[in-house]
Enzyme design. Sequence first.
Site, PDB file in Angstrom:
ATOM      1  N   LYS A 187       0.846  -1.197   0.000  1.00  0.00           N
ATOM      2  CA  LYS A 187       0.000   0.000   0.000  1.00  0.00           C
ATOM      3  C   LYS A 187       0.880   1.245   0.000  1.00  0.00           C
ATOM      4  O   LYS A 187       1.892   1.291   0.708  1.00  0.00           O
ATOM      5  CB  LYS A 187      -0.885  -0.029   1.250  1.00  0.00           C
ATOM      6  CG  LYS A 187      -1.872   1.136   1.362  1.00  0.00           C
ATOM      7  CD  LYS A 187      -2.743   0.972   2.616  1.00  0.00           C
ATOM      8  CE  LYS A 187      -3.724   2.102   2.806  1.00  0.00           C
ATOM      9  NZ  LYS A 187      -4.553   1.933   4.032  1.00  0.00           N
ATOM     10  N   SER A 223      -9.286   2.103   3.103  1.00  0.00           N
ATOM     11  CA  SER A 223      -8.352   2.784   2.243  1.00  0.00           C
ATOM     12  C   SER A 223      -7.304   1.871   1.612  1.00  0.00           C
ATOM     13  O   SER A 223      -6.572   2.334   0.752  1.00  0.00           O
ATOM     14  CB  SER A 223      -7.650   3.895   3.023  1.00  0.00           C
ATOM     15  OG  SER A 223      -6.834   3.351   4.051  1.00  0.00           O
ATOM     16  N   SER A 248      -9.623  -0.058   7.408  1.00  0.00           N
ATOM     17  CA  SER A 248      -9.025   0.099   6.080  1.00  0.00           C
ATOM     18  C   SER A 248      -8.414  -1.161   5.482  1.00  0.00           C
ATOM     19  O   SER A 248      -8.104  -1.185   4.292  1.00  0.00           O
ATOM     20  CB  SER A 248      -7.979   1.227   6.097  1.00  0.00           C
ATOM     21  OG  SER A 248      -8.622   2.487   6.087  1.00  0.00           O
TER      22      SER A 248
END
Lengths: 403, 403
Positions: free
Chosen positions: A34, A111, A135
Site C-alpha cells: 500500500k 483505504s 481500512s
Amino acid sequence: MKTYDFQSSNAFVELFEIPPYRSGALEGLSFAVKDNIDIRDRSTSYGSKPWRETHPPAAHHAVCVEQLLMAGARCVGKTVADELTYSLDGENHFYGTPVNPRAPDRIPGGSSSGSASAVACGLVDFALGTDCGGSIRVPASLCGVYGMRPSLHRISEAGVLPFAPSVSTVGVLARTLPVLRQAMRVLLRSQAQALPPVRNIYLLQDAFEIADPAIRDALSGCVASFDGLPHVTVKSISLREITGLDLSLRSYNEDALRVLQTAEIANALGGWIRASQPEQGPNFRAGYRNVESFDRSAMSDALNLCEALFARVAAFTRPGDVFCYPTVPVLAPKKGVLTGRNLDAVLDYYDRTMAVTSFAGVARLPEITVPLAQVDGLPVGLSLAAGHYQDEFLLDASLRLWG
Amino acid sequence: MKTYDFQSSNAFVELFEIPPYRSGALEGLSFAVKDNIDIRDRSTSYGSKPWRETHPPAAHHAVCVEQLLMAGARCVGKTVADELTYSLDGENHFYGTPVNPRAPDRIPGGSSSGSASAVACGLVDFALGTDCGGSIRVPASLCGVYGMRPSLHRISEAGVLPFAPSVSTVGVLARTLPVLRQAMRVLLRSQAQALPPVRNIYLLQDAFEIADPAIRDALSGCVASFDGLPHVTVKSISLREITGLDLSLRSYNEDALRVLQTAEIANALGGWIRASQPEQGPNFRAGYRNVESFDRSAMSDALNLCEALFARVAAFTRPGDVFCYPTVPVLAPKKGVLTGRNLDAVLDYYDRTMAVTSFAGVARLPEITVPLAQVDGLPVGLSLAAGHYQDEFLLDASLRLWG
C-alpha cells in the site's frame, strides 16, 4: 469473473520488482505494498499527488517490507491508497478507483483499496495494508479476500506514514488463509508456542443487528456450522454483557473511538494541509472539514471512555475466546454514489460500518475477515476477533475453522 | 545548590503561557514540553534548527499536551531536546547544554535534557519527555528527579515526532512522586481499579553487575530497606532465570533492541537527511553514521529475538512483581567529554547504559526512576519496572515504597 491485469485493475500506482533477500517461509510468494508504506528511493504518495510532490523519497524500505523480503517473498509494486488514507471508499481523486473484480460497478472499499483489488484480481499472493477504522477489513470483505488487522502495535510501523497512532495498524490482505497466516506470522515475528483451542465463540449481537438483513441471512449458515464443533460453546452476546456498560455499538464508535481518531488524524495531517494548501478531492475535503471543526478541548471524556472500554473488553476475554460478527454491515455501494450529493448514503455507510469496525479498534484486538458468503453475488465477510496480543491464536483458530 | 532561572538553566527553547482549559486533577501545576512534541502554531525543532526550518508549524497541540491542559495544568514552554533525539548526552549542537543543577560541570543526560533540567531547577512541576533507549530515565536519574517511561503505546503519540515506533514512548519527569503519579494517570487515562500489593521485588543481577561499584554501594541501603517490608519477597535474579536464555544484558541490547531501534530510526530520519543534507552536530553525525552503514537485510534474527524476549519476560512476570536495578550504571560524565576524541568514554557510557535501559525497552515494560542515592554529591536513581501494561500498579507500588 472477468480477469484483470496489472494495468486494467487500476490497483497499482507503480510496478517494479524487488527480489527476495534470501529464501524463507514466504518463498515463491509475491506481494504488493500500500502506498503509505515506504519503498526505498521512491516517493510515497499517501494516496495524494501533492503529498508525493512535497515529501522526499524514502531512504529505506519500511521495516515490514524488509521482513517480507528477508522471508523470501518478492515485491511487485505499490498499490493505490485512498487519499491520505482517510476514507473507506476506495475511490481516489488522483489515482482513480481500483477494480472490485467481484463487482466491477461497486467500490472496492478503502483505504487499502489497491491492495484488496490486487489480491482479488489474482495479481499477487498477498498485499500489505494499514487499518485504522477498517481500512484492511472493509476492502477485504467487499472484494472477497482474507484480511487481518493485528493487535495494536504488534507489527513495526517504521517507514509507515503516521495517521492515528492509538488506532492504526499494519496488516495483510491475502488470497488464502494459509498465505495470510504465513505472512502475518513473519510480520508478527511469531514464536513457536502452545495455543489454546477455541473454547467460546461469542456472536456479537449488536453487530449482527446493525447489519442489513440480507447479510445476516447470508452469514446464518456459516454461524450455524459452529454448532457442530466439539468442545466449543457458541453464544450470542451483547456489548453490554461484555463491557458492563449501557452503551450501543454506535456510541462505542461515535462517543469514543471516532473522537480519538479525529484528534490524532488532525495531528498527523493538519500542519501539512495548512502550510501547503494541497489540492484535495471533494470527498476528502468534506471529510476533513469535520476534523478541522472538531473541538479538541472537550475530548477528555471520549479519551477516557476509549481506555475504559479497552480495559473492560480485556478483562472479559479469556484464552480460547473469539468474537464473531459481520465484517461490514452493508453490501459494497455502487461506484460514484458516496459523494456529498448523497449525504444520507455516505452517513449510513460510514456510521454503520465504523460502529462495527470500532469494536476491535477500541479494544486493540486482532481481527480476521474471511470471505464466507455472498448476497446477489456480492462478497460478504465474516470476522473473528480475539484478545489483545492473541494474534497467533486467532490465525490458528481461523485455520482450524476454515483452513 | 545554585539556583537557575528560565534563562540561566538553558533548559528552554521557547517560553510561553498556555492556560489550562479547565480545572482538574492537575490544577495549580505547571509543565514544560520537550521540543519533539507539537505545540499549536509553533514549529517543533526536534532538537535541530534545520528540521525546524524545513517543517511547517503544528496545526494542533499533541494529544498528550491537550490531556494535561484539560486536566487543569498550565504549560510554560518548550524544552531543549538532543539533536533529533538521537543521544543520551544532553549536549545539543544548536541549543547548548541544559544545566544539571546537581552537577553543573556534568551533562544532564538526554535526550529529554531540557525537561530534566527544568524540573531539577524547580522551574516547573513536571515536564513531558519521550523515551526510546532511555531518554527520560537517563536524564531524570542524572539530574536527580523522578521519571517514568510507560508501557509501550499506553500514551497517545499523536503530534509527537516519530522516532522508533516499536520502542518510543511519551512520559513524564517530575519533582515529586505524587506529581509524577498524578500527571501519568491523566496521560494513561487510568481507571479506578483494584491494584495488587507488591509481592516480589526482583533485583536484576546483570544490571547491578554492569554498574560502577560506587553506584552499587550507594544503592545498597535502599535495596536493604526492602527486607523489612511485610509480605514482600526480595530476590536477586539473573536475566537468564527470567528469560530462560543464555544471553547477557549487553547482548539483549546489542543483538536485539539496538538493531530494531537503528532500523526504525533510519526510517524516521533517513529520507529527510538525504534530501536536505542538514547541518548536523559532530556527535549526531558520528552516531548517525552507524545508522547509515547498518545492514538492514540481515536483521531478521534480531527482530525475532526482540519478540522472543518480550514474550519470555511477559510469561515470567506476575501481578505484584517488580524488577529493581540502577537506572544508569554510570555517574553523569563531565560536559564536553563524550566526543569522538574520547571514543572509549562514549562507548562505555552508551554500551553500559543502554544495556540496562534495554531491559524495559525490549519487554515494553513501564519503568520509574527514583532519585534515592548519591555518589560524591551526584544523583543516582533506582529503577522499578513492572509487567507490560501494569503502569498503574507500578505508580502505586512506587508511592507505597517511597511516597
